[in-house]
Design an enzyme around this catalytic site. Sequence first.
Site, PDB file in Angstrom:
ATOM      1  N   ARG A   1       0.856  -1.204   0.000  1.00 16.28           N
ATOM      2  CA  ARG A   1       0.000   0.000   0.000  1.00 16.28           C
ATOM      3  C   ARG A   1       0.882   1.241   0.000  1.00 16.28           C
ATOM      4  NH1 ARG A   1      -5.117  -2.004   1.698  1.00 16.28           N
ATOM      5  NH2 ARG A   1      -6.150  -0.441   0.473  1.00 16.28           N
TER       6      ARG A   1
ATOM      7  N   TYR B   1      -1.718  -1.087   7.442  1.00 12.42           N
ATOM      8  CA  TYR B   1      -2.829  -1.903   7.933  1.00 12.42           C
ATOM      9  C   TYR B   1      -2.904  -1.893   9.451  1.00 12.42           C
ATOM     10  CZ  TYR B   1      -3.370  -3.980   3.323  1.00 12.42           C
ATOM     11  OH  TYR B   1      -3.599  -4.181   1.998  1.00 12.42           O
TER      12      TYR B   1
ATOM     13  N   SER C   1      -8.556  -0.511  -2.828  1.00 13.33           N
ATOM     14  CA  SER C   1      -9.081   0.838  -2.597  1.00 13.33           C
ATOM     15  C   SER C   1     -10.240   1.146  -3.529  1.00 13.33           C
ATOM     16  CB  SER C   1      -7.997   1.897  -2.825  1.00 13.33           C
ATOM     17  OG  SER C   1      -7.017   1.762  -1.859  1.00 13.33           O
TER      18      SER C   1
ATOM     19  N   GLN D   1      -0.964   3.300  -5.702  1.00 13.71           N
ATOM     20  CA  GLN D   1      -2.360   3.742  -5.590  1.00 13.71           C
ATOM     21  C   GLN D   1      -3.153   3.575  -6.889  1.00 13.71           C
ATOM     22  OE1 GLN D   1      -2.410   7.635  -3.839  1.00 13.71           O
ATOM     23  NE2 GLN D   1      -2.187   6.816  -1.781  1.00 13.71           N
TER      24      GLN D   1
ATOM     25  N   ASP E   1      -4.374   0.029  -7.123  1.00 14.79           N
ATOM     26  CA  ASP E   1      -4.830  -0.558  -5.853  1.00 14.79           C
ATOM     27  C   ASP E   1      -6.315  -0.943  -5.941  1.00 14.79           C
ATOM     28  OD1 ASP E   1      -5.572  -1.094  -3.234  1.00 14.79           O
ATOM     29  OD2 ASP E   1      -4.125   0.313  -2.416  1.00 14.79           O
TER      30      ASP E   1
END
Length: 374
Positions: free
Chosen positions: A124, A230, A135, A129, A132
């Site tokens: 992450r 996380y 997400s 991003q 991802d």
Amino acid sequence: MTIGVLKEPAHETRVSLLAEAVATLTKKGITILVEPDAGEKAFCSNPDYEKSGAQLKSRNEILSTADIVLCIHQPDESDSDSFRDNKLKSKIFIGVYQPLFHIDRIKQWSASGVTAFSLDMLPRTTRAQAMDVLSSQANIAGYKAVLTAANSYGRYFPMFMTAAGSIAPAKVLILGAGVAGLQAIATAKRLGAVVEVFDTRPAVKEEVMSLGAKFVEVEGAADASKAGGYAVEQSEDFMQRQKAKIAESIAKADIVITTAQIPGKKAPILITEEMIKAMRNGSVIVDLASASGGNTPVTKNNETFKYNGVSIIGNSSLQSTMPGDASKVYGKNVLNFLQLILTKEGQLNLNWEDDLVKGSCITHNGEIVHERLK
Ligand code: NAD
């Protein structure tokens, strides 16, 4: 280079690549094969794919001729012969395979010589991003959780002052302010609710407050700074103190959205049966952590039922209720990932020094290669 798009299992509505994304790849000289009806439930027809330059081919043909196979879920039982007979050797699969929960299947994949990239294992990081998928899909799930709750809730969300009397705004409690939780906060606020939020990561406090919600702090959470963003498991003492605070908030809440998860582990139980019994008749709990056990002891995955007058909705795949946009953003994530492993001319170029390539690969050359799986 040939890339194949498989039709997902019957329970799935999404597809890994929509027709609108095909041209980006065909421009590089890549051939795109699509299994008939792969996009049907995501509002993308066979003629849509053909118009965009893709070819419709049978599942068997795709599995035998494609260099890269795109499928969100692991191929189903009917494909297991292909894996067993090493027919897929040196093919690349890209999807969301949840390997931490399916280690036996991953062993079979590694034995079959498949190179599998599981996008849920991407680190992450900022660079990740754009690809991802956790997400992009959690964002949809958080939004839809609030709409689902509002739909089940027999009262208003916003405050009203009318000639027929006043309506108090709904009180929404959100447990877990990751991607889904933050989108749930924003959506509940847009509908006019008053929102309270819990998370074990103090880093999210500012984001929660900037969305106009109240962050309830519980001191002494375990340090998660080395867990890649996380959450980590909490001590028994912390969980008891957190439950006491949640009990205070939940007794006032009309809607509870739970999203708390710890990668590879059972979801933490944050709500007890006593807490549910203290809720007002007609309240709603939407448990997005239901697939990994749920955040209440009574949650049933993929089921909705009433418990003491409270509707409990266990659903970890609300993104599939918005297959159009869910497939669109998933496909964009996949295109961005393909840029990492293909040259500009569309040739395969696996750079094992790249932390995103290495960090998302689970099987390669007949071995399980991901550190966390090993
Ligand atoms: P997740 O789905 O794993 O968990 C949801 C939330 O539940 C998390 O915020 C977690 O802290 C929380 N939680 C876990 N145990 C809890 C407990 N006992 N009580 C209350 N809350 C609890 O989370 P996610 O949405 O996947 O996000 C995880 C992290 O990854 C976040 O820090 C997020 O900012 C980060 N992230 C980074 C990128 C990137 O840079 N590529 C993309 C998305 C998310």
